[in-house]
Design a protein around this motif. Structure first.
Motif, PDB file in Angstrom:
ATOM      1  N   GLN A  69      40.486  27.582 -50.808  1.00  0.00           N
ATOM      2  CA  GLN A  69      41.093  26.478 -50.368  1.00  0.00           C
ATOM      3  C   GLN A  69      42.557  27.000 -50.270  1.00  0.00           C
ATOM      4  O   GLN A  69      43.201  27.312 -51.073  1.00  0.00           O
ATOM      5  CB  GLN A  69      41.108  25.404 -51.338  1.00  0.00           C
ATOM      6  CG  GLN A  69      41.816  23.961 -50.968  1.00  0.00           C
ATOM      7  CD  GLN A  69      41.349  23.622 -49.725  1.00  0.00           C
ATOM      8  OE1 GLN A  69      40.173  23.448 -49.111  1.00  0.00           O
ATOM      9  NE2 GLN A  69      42.295  22.997 -48.987  1.00  0.00           N
ATOM     10  N   GLY A  70      42.806  27.101 -48.993  1.00  0.00           N
ATOM     11  CA  GLY A  70      44.258  27.495 -48.702  1.00  0.00           C
ATOM     12  C   GLY A  70      45.501  26.525 -48.486  1.00  0.00           C
ATOM     13  O   GLY A  70      46.629  27.164 -48.705  1.00  0.00           O
ATOM     14  N   PHE A  71      45.097  25.586 -48.872  1.00  0.00           N
ATOM     15  CA  PHE A  71      46.493  24.475 -48.704  1.00  0.00           C
ATOM     16  C   PHE A  71      46.070  23.294 -49.704  1.00  0.00           C
ATOM     17  O   PHE A  71      44.928  23.172 -49.969  1.00  0.00           O
ATOM     18  CB  PHE A  71      46.520  23.792 -47.285  1.00  0.00           C
ATOM     19  CG  PHE A  71      45.216  23.072 -46.581  1.00  0.00           C
ATOM     20  CD1 PHE A  71      45.131  21.751 -46.921  1.00  0.00           C
ATOM     21  CD2 PHE A  71      44.118  23.843 -45.834  1.00  0.00           C
ATOM     22  CE1 PHE A  71      43.994  21.100 -46.391  1.00  0.00           C
ATOM     23  CE2 PHE A  71      43.203  23.143 -45.520  1.00  0.00           C
ATOM     24  CZ  PHE A  71      43.180  21.840 -45.788  1.00  0.00           C
ATOM     25  N   PRO A  73      44.796  19.911 -50.849  1.00  0.00           N
ATOM     26  CA  PRO A  73      43.986  18.882 -50.190  1.00  0.00           C
ATOM     27  C   PRO A  73      44.954  17.702 -50.556  1.00  0.00           C
ATOM     28  O   PRO A  73      45.909  17.596 -51.447  1.00  0.00           O
ATOM     29  CB  PRO A  73      42.980  18.870 -51.075  1.00  0.00           C
ATOM     30  CG  PRO A  73      42.790  19.879 -51.743  1.00  0.00           C
ATOM     31  CD  PRO A  73      44.242  20.581 -52.158  1.00  0.00           C
ATOM     32  N   LYS A  74      44.916  16.566 -49.517  1.00  0.00           N
ATOM     33  CA  LYS A  74      45.720  15.359 -49.435  1.00  0.00           C
ATOM     34  C   LYS A  74      45.348  14.567 -50.714  1.00  0.00           C
ATOM     35  O   LYS A  74      44.339  14.433 -51.116  1.00  0.00           O
ATOM     36  CB  LYS A  74      45.201  14.679 -48.372  1.00  0.00           C
ATOM     37  CG  LYS A  74      46.035  15.177 -46.983  1.00  0.00           C
ATOM     38  CD  LYS A  74      46.117  13.936 -46.071  1.00  0.00           C
ATOM     39  CE  LYS A  74      46.163  14.466 -44.685  1.00  0.00           C
ATOM     40  NZ  LYS A  74      45.520  13.769 -43.684  1.00  0.00           N
ATOM     41  N   PRO A  77      42.244  11.815 -52.158  1.00  0.00           N
ATOM     42  CA  PRO A  77      41.718  11.935 -53.393  1.00  0.00           C
ATOM     43  C   PRO A  77      42.239  12.878 -54.231  1.00  0.00           C
ATOM     44  O   PRO A  77      41.885  12.712 -55.517  1.00  0.00           O
ATOM     45  CB  PRO A  77      40.230  11.761 -53.203  1.00  0.00           C
ATOM     46  CG  PRO A  77      40.029  12.712 -51.760  1.00  0.00           C
ATOM     47  CD  PRO A  77      41.384  12.550 -51.021  1.00  0.00           C
ATOM     48  N   TYR A  78      42.771  13.856 -53.806  1.00  0.00           N
ATOM     49  CA  TYR A  78      42.986  15.076 -54.808  1.00  0.00           C
ATOM     50  C   TYR A  78      44.169  14.795 -55.887  1.00  0.00           C
ATOM     51  O   TYR A  78      44.974  13.983 -55.298  1.00  0.00           O
ATOM     52  CB  TYR A  78      43.600  16.367 -53.994  1.00  0.00           C
ATOM     53  CG  TYR A  78      43.833  17.570 -54.824  1.00  0.00           C
ATOM     54  CD1 TYR A  78      42.857  17.988 -55.503  1.00  0.00           C
ATOM     55  CD2 TYR A  78      44.991  18.048 -54.750  1.00  0.00           C
ATOM     56  CE1 TYR A  78      42.838  19.262 -56.180  1.00  0.00           C
ATOM     57  CE2 TYR A  78      45.343  19.360 -55.483  1.00  0.00           C
ATOM     58  CZ  TYR A  78      44.288  19.759 -56.026  1.00  0.00           C
ATOM     59  OH  TYR A  78      44.348  21.082 -56.795  1.00  0.00           O
ATOM     60  N   THR A  79      43.815  14.967 -57.024  1.00  0.00           N
ATOM     61  CA  THR A  79      44.714  14.652 -58.183  1.00  0.00           C
ATOM     62  C   THR A  79      45.381  16.057 -58.672  1.00  0.00           C
ATOM     63  O   THR A  79      46.160  15.844 -59.874  1.00  0.00           O
ATOM     64  CB  THR A  79      43.999  13.800 -59.207  1.00  0.00           C
ATOM     65  OG1 THR A  79      42.706  14.474 -59.653  1.00  0.00           O
ATOM     66  CG2 THR A  79      43.618  12.399 -58.729  1.00  0.00           C
ATOM     67  N   TYR A  87      42.453  28.099 -54.676  1.00  0.00           N
ATOM     68  CA  TYR A  87      41.649  27.936 -55.587  1.00  0.00           C
ATOM     69  C   TYR A  87      40.247  28.554 -54.587  1.00  0.00           C
ATOM     70  O   TYR A  87      40.421  28.132 -53.498  1.00  0.00           O
ATOM     71  CB  TYR A  87      41.409  27.124 -56.489  1.00  0.00           C
ATOM     72  CG  TYR A  87      41.314  25.495 -55.662  1.00  0.00           C
ATOM     73  CD1 TYR A  87      40.095  25.105 -55.236  1.00  0.00           C
ATOM     74  CD2 TYR A  87      42.075  24.944 -55.500  1.00  0.00           C
ATOM     75  CE1 TYR A  87      39.893  23.848 -54.537  1.00  0.00           C
ATOM     76  CE2 TYR A  87      42.266  23.586 -54.858  1.00  0.00           C
ATOM     77  CZ  TYR A  87      41.171  22.935 -54.397  1.00  0.00           C
ATOM     78  OH  TYR A  87      40.685  21.929 -53.706  1.00  0.00           O
ATOM     79  N   THR A 128      43.295  10.319 -62.160  1.00  0.00           N
ATOM     80  CA  THR A 128      43.932   9.640 -61.266  1.00  0.00           C
ATOM     81  C   THR A 128      45.006   9.014 -62.067  1.00  0.00           C
ATOM     82  O   THR A 128      46.122   8.639 -61.430  1.00  0.00           O
ATOM     83  CB  THR A 128      43.087   8.458 -60.909  1.00  0.00           C
ATOM     84  OG1 THR A 128      42.374   7.915 -62.004  1.00  0.00           O
ATOM     85  CG2 THR A 128      42.187   8.981 -59.719  1.00  0.00           C
TER      86      THR A 128
END
Ligand SMILES: [Zn+2]
Lengths: 145, 382
Positions: A69-71, A73-74, A77-79, A87, A128
């Protein structure tokens, strides 16, 4: 896997259990056809039977596939933390009966290869509410020895 | 035998960002263009189906196209929205419910859109919180496994994307019209190993409409009707590998793409080897490679040979994504599948301009795939 990580609250109830300090994934198994599902579900995705039992998954297996995963995540939902470090994620075939997707503790593509032995471990993440939580992840067996 | 159904009119709104225009504006533009191409008025249309994923209800276009009272079915079926609308219209015409039908697909996604919520896909919120709710990861993992299993060199990925940009440069309706070299593509930011930024399509904008007619009506209307010989929509069976799957089975089954392709070819009574031009879902470059084999257009593992021979180029034996595909056009979800059909109709009419496949192609094929494991395929011929 560290003692402090496994003492954190789980990211969600029912995904895994603790056997001492060992994290064990909790799925379900169809009593009619034997199909294993993860996370556990109330009916069988293969034969549609609704008689299933709790089934703990094997703790070791092999890496079936993986990516990075290069960027960041939004959110939602990503916390995860604002400060992002790449990662990896992958599917690990556990006990020859199911391939489970999870975060990998190793993020370097040069140290990941399909077929390498893996085991279940724990990973500190964020809930969250911003508080630390524990989820399952996979680590290379040789890295742990 | 099923009555013949043909595509007698096609219309497109150019893909890519169009500030100040809504998705519905583009849909109306495409619908008017398709009606004009068919030489019919909206009042003659007896049935309509269409949809978007994120840009509104297709049937609201009647306020501008004409309040004629026609039956209009709104479709919202992810990447298979266009294919589902087309399947529905085909079935309605074949059943004799109308002589002429309009199909429309459109979308307008903001930059970096696609924010799927785990709950909408039947998954716990933990999946997104821990950083796994990304389609890009799925595509990375699927092609990672595929390249290893079939011993394909990862350099094939940049070759596929370079072709998409080359073809897009020849397409006045494409979003990205600047050719990129294989080294620029392979050297762009790593998104999900082995896939880099320029190997992926982006969420986009655009609209496509088609006018369909029953056989006898088609011949009366159109000098070059393109017949919809097969159209099939399938969802996943147990044992496939799909987007947003916390686990997958060890008992592997053919993907929905294979099921839909087999059904479409069987309906059409043609073999994959008869196909002269194909448009395949290329959410990223690896998807085009895998879908070539999943649809039966080549054997698993033969893709490197095809690339080496230039077979999938416009002048090759099996031209693929001649309009630049999703990689050059972007992916307005509701419009994407119909864009493929629009391109095949142009190619079979011999009207594709600079990107025309030589040798008067006769049989075309289209394929879409999307979450959570749905595929739609069509077989078209003159
Ligand atoms: Zn069962």
């Amino acid at each position: 896997m560290t003692e402090t990580t496994t003492r954190l609250r789980p990211i969600v109830d029912g995904l895994f259990e603790l056997d001492g300090e060992q994290l064990v994934l909790a799925g379900s198994r169809c009593t009619s056809c034997g199909t294993v599902a993860f996370p556990s579900q109330g009916s069988c995705p293969r034969c549609t039977s609704d008689t299933v039992e709790r089934h703990l998954l094997a703790r070791t297996g092999t890496l079936w596939t993986w990516t990075t995963q290069g960027f960041r995540p939004k959110s939602p939902p990503y916390t995860g933390p604002e400060e992002f470090s790449p990662y990896a994620v992958g599917y690990v075939e556990l006990g020859g009966e199911i391939r489970v997707e999870g975060r990998l503790t190793e993020a370097d593509p040069r140290r990941l290869r399909i077929g390498m032995p893996m085991r279940v471990t724990s990973l500190a993440v964020t809930g969250t509410d911003g508080e630390p939580r524990v989820t399952y992840a996979f680590e290379a067996v040789e890295a742990a020895e | 035998m099923t009555p013949e159904v043909a595509i007698v009119g096609i219309g497109i709104h150019p893909f890519g960002p169009h500030e100040g225009l809504t998705g519905l504006d583009m849909a109306v533009h495409a619908a008017r263009a398709a009606l004009a191409d068919a030489g019919v008025g909206f009042s003659q249309i007896g049935f309509a189906a269409g949809g978007s994923d994120a840009a509104g209800n297709a049937d609201t276009t009647v306020a501008r196209l004409g309040l004629t009272g026609l039956p209009f079915i709104n479709v919202k079926n992810g990447c298979a929205t266009g294919g589902s609308a087309l399947t529905t219209a085909h079935a309605m015409l074949a059943a004799g419910a109308a002589d002429l039908a309009l199909v429309v697909g459109f979308d307008k996604h903001p930059r970096g859109a696609f924010d799927p919520r785990p709950e909408d896909w039947g998954i716990g919120s933990w999946y997104g919180e821990t950083g796994m709710m990304l389609t890009t990861q799925f595509f990375g993992m699927k092609i990672q496994r595929y390249l290893a299993e079939h011993e394909i060199d990862p350099s094939a990925l940049a070759k596929v994307a370079a072709k998409s940009f080359r073809n897009g440069a020849l397409n006045p309706n494409a979003w990205r019209r600047t050719p990129l070299s294989e080294s620029q593509i392979a050297g762009s930011t790593m998104i999900s190993h082995p896939l880099t930024q320029y190997m992926f399509c982006s969420p986009g904008e655009g609209a496509v409409a088609l006018v369909l007619a029953r056989g006898e009506r088609a011949r009366a209307l159109c000098r070059t009707p393109v017949y919809l010989r097969g159209v099939a929509l399938r969802t996943r069976r147990f044992g496939t590998f799909e987007v947003f799957s916390p686990s997958i089975s060890v008992h592997e089954t053919a993907p929905p793409t294979t099921d839909a392709a087999i059904a479409a070819f069987a309906q059409a009574g043609v073999e994959p080897s008869d196909v002269d031009v194909a448009q395949l879902q290329d959410t990223e470059a690896g998807a085009e490679l895998m879908h070539l084999a999943e649809t039966g257009l080549c054997a698993h593992g033969d893709q490197e040979g095809l690339l080496r021979d230039g077979a999938t180029e416009i002048g090759g034996r099996l031209p693929v994504n001649t309009d630049g595909g999703c990689i050059a056009n972007g992916e307005p979800i509701g419009a994407s599948g119909l864009r493929q059909v629009h391109e095949v109709v142009l190619q079979l009419r011999g009207a594709a301009g600079e990107r025309q496949v030589p040798g008067a192609p006769k049989v075309g094929f289209t394929h879409v795939y999307g979450a959570p494991g749905v595929s739609a395929c069509t077989v078209l011929s003159r």
